[in-house]
Design an enzyme around this catalytic site. Structure first.
Site, PDB file in Angstrom:
ATOM      1  N   GLY A 134      43.277  47.725  41.093  1.00 37.07           N
ATOM      2  CA  GLY A 134      44.196  46.974  40.219  1.00 37.07           C
ATOM      3  C   GLY A 134      43.408  46.232  39.163  1.00 37.07           C
ATOM      4  O   GLY A 134      43.750  45.116  38.769  1.00 37.07           O
ATOM      5  N   GLY A 147      44.756  44.431  35.672  1.00 36.51           N
ATOM      6  CA  GLY A 147      45.653  43.276  35.664  1.00 36.51           C
ATOM      7  C   GLY A 147      45.014  42.016  35.107  1.00 36.51           C
ATOM      8  O   GLY A 147      43.847  42.013  34.702  1.00 36.51           O
ATOM      9  N   GLN A 148      45.792  40.942  35.115  1.00 37.43           N
ATOM     10  CA  GLN A 148      45.355  39.667  34.537  1.00 37.43           C
ATOM     11  C   GLN A 148      44.059  39.176  35.174  1.00 37.43           C
ATOM     12  O   GLN A 148      43.149  38.727  34.487  1.00 37.43           O
ATOM     13  CB  GLN A 148      46.459  38.616  34.726  1.00 37.43           C
ATOM     14  CG  GLN A 148      46.173  37.286  34.049  1.00 37.43           C
ATOM     15  CD  GLN A 148      47.079  36.166  34.535  1.00 37.43           C
ATOM     16  OE1 GLN A 148      47.740  36.295  35.565  1.00 37.43           O
ATOM     17  NE2 GLN A 148      47.107  35.066  33.803  1.00 37.43           N
ATOM     18  N   LEU A 149      43.973  39.276  36.487  1.00 39.60           N
ATOM     19  CA  LEU A 149      42.791  38.783  37.205  1.00 39.60           C
ATOM     20  C   LEU A 149      41.640  39.787  37.143  1.00 39.60           C
ATOM     21  O   LEU A 149      40.485  39.422  36.913  1.00 39.60           O
ATOM     22  CB  LEU A 149      43.191  38.505  38.662  1.00 39.60           C
ATOM     23  CG  LEU A 149      42.153  37.918  39.587  1.00 39.60           C
ATOM     24  CD1 LEU A 149      41.617  36.606  39.053  1.00 39.60           C
ATOM     25  CD2 LEU A 149      42.768  37.711  40.973  1.00 39.60           C
ATOM     26  N   ASP A 203      42.583  51.762  38.703  1.00 41.13           N
ATOM     27  CA  ASP A 203      43.938  51.355  38.346  1.00 41.13           C
ATOM     28  C   ASP A 203      44.780  52.623  38.234  1.00 41.13           C
ATOM     29  O   ASP A 203      44.262  53.733  38.339  1.00 41.13           O
ATOM     30  CB  ASP A 203      43.934  50.576  37.012  1.00 41.13           C
ATOM     31  CG  ASP A 203      45.082  49.568  36.953  1.00 41.13           C
ATOM     32  OD1 ASP A 203      44.815  48.356  36.935  1.00 41.13           O
ATOM     33  OD2 ASP A 203      46.250  50.002  36.950  1.00 41.13           O
ATOM     34  N   TYR A 262      58.141  39.101  47.242  1.00 37.84           N
ATOM     35  CA  TYR A 262      56.709  38.920  46.963  1.00 37.84           C
ATOM     36  C   TYR A 262      56.084  37.958  47.982  1.00 37.84           C
ATOM     37  O   TYR A 262      55.038  38.243  48.569  1.00 37.84           O
ATOM     38  CB  TYR A 262      56.564  38.386  45.540  1.00 37.84           C
ATOM     39  CG  TYR A 262      55.168  38.034  45.107  1.00 37.84           C
ATOM     40  CD1 TYR A 262      54.199  39.013  44.944  1.00 37.84           C
ATOM     41  CD2 TYR A 262      54.823  36.711  44.828  1.00 37.84           C
ATOM     42  CE1 TYR A 262      52.922  38.690  44.514  1.00 37.84           C
ATOM     43  CE2 TYR A 262      53.547  36.381  44.391  1.00 37.84           C
ATOM     44  CZ  TYR A 262      52.605  37.372  44.242  1.00 37.84           C
ATOM     45  OH  TYR A 262      51.349  37.038  43.814  1.00 37.84           O
ATOM     46  N   LYS A 283      53.247  38.527  50.882  1.00 37.49           N
ATOM     47  CA  LYS A 283      52.011  37.735  50.932  1.00 37.49           C
ATOM     48  C   LYS A 283      51.845  37.086  52.315  1.00 37.49           C
ATOM     49  O   LYS A 283      50.743  37.046  52.865  1.00 37.49           O
ATOM     50  CB  LYS A 283      51.999  36.675  49.821  1.00 37.49           C
ATOM     51  CG  LYS A 283      51.792  37.246  48.428  1.00 37.49           C
ATOM     52  CD  LYS A 283      50.462  37.972  48.280  1.00 37.49           C
ATOM     53  CE  LYS A 283      50.195  38.461  46.874  1.00 37.49           C
ATOM     54  NZ  LYS A 283      49.047  39.392  46.785  1.00 37.49           N
TER      55      LYS A 283
HETATM   56  N1  SER Z   1      51.865  33.732  39.557  1.00 34.37           N
HETATM   57  C1  SER Z   1      52.563  34.477  40.554  1.00 34.37           C
HETATM   58  C2  SER Z   1      53.967  34.698  40.171  1.00 34.37           C
HETATM   59  O1  SER Z   1      54.486  33.934  39.402  1.00 34.37           O
HETATM   60  C3  SER Z   1      52.520  33.747  41.854  1.00 34.37           C
HETATM   61  O2  SER Z   1      51.517  34.283  42.638  1.00 34.37           O
HETATM   62  O3  SER Z   1      54.583  35.594  40.684  1.00 34.37           O
END
Ligand code: SER
Length: 315
Positions: A10, A13-15, A36, A140, A144
Site C-alpha cells: 500500500g 497511500g498518504q503514509l 500497490d 473500519y 482495526k
Molecule cells: N484518519 C482515519 C480516518 O479518518 C482514521 O484512522 O478514517
C-alpha cells in the site's frame, strides 16, 4: 542482524509515500520494495500487488528476500461505511494473509497501523486511555479492533515481532488522504490556497486527535527500532500529538491568511467523528519506547502552507 530488506504494502497511500523515503534514508534505497495496486513510478523497486492474493504476496516476499514488512493497505473510515464488504475483504483478509506470510517466510518484523477508529461512542472521550471500553461503530474501526487482536495473537502464538500504532488523523501535503473522516484537516489547506474558502464536512466543534506527518513517520521508525523487550503492547499503542476542532484549525489558518473563510456543512462523516475520542493518552508509548511529539498546531499550519504553496505554485 543483516540490513533489513523492506516491503511496503500500500506504498502509494498518504503514509506510504512518506515512509518510503524515510526508510530509504535509514536502510538504503536498494533495500526497499514498494507494492500497490497501481504502478507508482517511484525510484524504488516496485511490484504490483493485491494483498488479498496470498500466493502473490508470498511470491513477492520470496523473490526479494524480504525481512521487514510495513503493511499499510486499507480502506479508511468513510469509504468503509459505503463499502463494508470490500473494507472487510481488504482490511481483514489482507491482514490475515500478511500475518500468515510473515510466519511462513520468517519475517523479522512487521508494522501494521491501527487507528483512533478502534474507539467508539462508549469510550471515554477525553484523554482516552490505552486500555478502555472499545466498541467501535464503523466497519473500519471493527476491522482495526479485530486486527489488533489478531496481531497480538500472532505475537503470542507464533512469536511474530509485530508492532502497531493507533494513529490519530494524519496531516500531510505530499499525498492527500483518501476516504477518511479526518481528511478535512488536509483539504482545508489546499482549498484555502486555491479559493481562500473551505466548506467543512464536520461541524465547527468536532475535536479530534491529529498529528503532523513528520511526527507520524518518526513515531513509526522509533517504534520499529525499539528493542523488543521494551514493548509491553502487541495489540497497538495509543499515540498522540494534537487535538483541535475545525474552528480552531480555521482560526490558526486565519492568523496567516486573514481573508480565509470557513463554512460548515456536516455530512455522514459527522456521526463517525462523534463516535471517536477528542484526545488520547499515550503514556504507554512514552514510557515503553520514549515517544514524544514535536509539532505544535501553529508550526504545523505554517509548514503545511509553505509546502503547499510551493506544490501548487501559488503566491
Ligand atoms: N484518519 C482515519 C480516518 O479518518 C482514521 O484512522 O478514517
Amino acid at each position: 542482524m543483516s540490513t533489513p530488506k523492506v516491503l511496503i504494502i500500500g506504498a502509494g497511500g498518504q503514509l506510504g509515500q512518506e515512509l518510503a523515503p524515510a526508510l530509504a534514508r535509514q536502510f538504503g534505497q536498494e533495500q526497499l520494495v514498494l507494492s500497490d495496486l497501481k504502478p507508482l513510478g517511484s525510484v524504488y523497486a516496485e511490484e504490483l500487488l493485491d494483498v488479498t492474493d496470498k500466493a502473490a504476496l508470498a511470491a513477492v516476499v520470496q523473490k526479494h528476500r524480504i525481512t521487514h514488512i510495513y503493511h499499510l493497505a486499507a480502506l479508511l473510515s468513510a469509504t468503509g461505511e459505503k463499502n463494508p464488504g470490500l473494507a472487510w475483504q481488504i482490511n481483514m483478509q489482507g491482514l490475515l494473509n500478511v500475518l500468515d506470510v510473515c510466519v511462513e517466510a520468517k519475517i523479522e518484523r512487521l508494522f501494521w497501523p491501527s487507528s483512533i477508529a478502534v474507539f467508539g461512542p462508549t469510550t471515554p472521550r477525553h484523554n482516552t486511555p490505552q486500555r478502555t471500553i472499545i466498541e467501535p461503530a464503523t466497519i473500519y474501526g471493527i476491522t482495526k479492533q479485530a486486527g489488533e487482536h489478531l496481531c497480538d495473537w500472532y505475537f503470542r502464538k507464533h512469536g511474530l515481532d509485530v508492532r502497531s500504532l493507533r494513529y490519530p488523523g494524519l496531516i500531510s501535503w505530499k499525498a492527500e488522504p483518501g476516504g477518511g473522516t479526518t481528511d478535512y484537516a488536509v483539504h482545508i489547506f489546499f482549498e484555502a490556497l486555491r479559493h481562500n474558502a473551505y466548506t467543512c464536512f464536520l461541524g465547527a466543534g468536532s475535536a479530534l486527535p491529529m498529528m503532523y506527518m513528520p511526527d507520524a513517520v518518526r513515531a513509526t521508525l522509533e517504534l520499529m527500532a525499539a528493542p523488543a523487550e521494551k514493548l509491553s503492547i502487541r495489540t497497538s499503542y495509543n499515540l498522540s500529538a494534537l487535538s483541535f476542532t475545525p474552528a480552531e484549525l480555521a482560526a490558526t489558518l486565519q492568523k496567516l491568511l486573514p481573508d480565509f473563510r470557513m463554512d460548515y456543512a456536516p455530512d455522514f462523516r459527522q456521526a463517525i467523528a462523534d463516535s471517536w475520542p477528542a484526545s488520547i493518552d499515550d503514556s504507554e508509548a512514552r514510557k515503553d519506547w520514549g515517544w514524544q511529539p514535536e509539532w505544535s498546531l501553529d508550526a504545523m499550519v505554517q509548514d503545511m502552507l509553505t509546502n503547499i504553496r510551493q506544490k501548487l505554485q501559488v503566491a
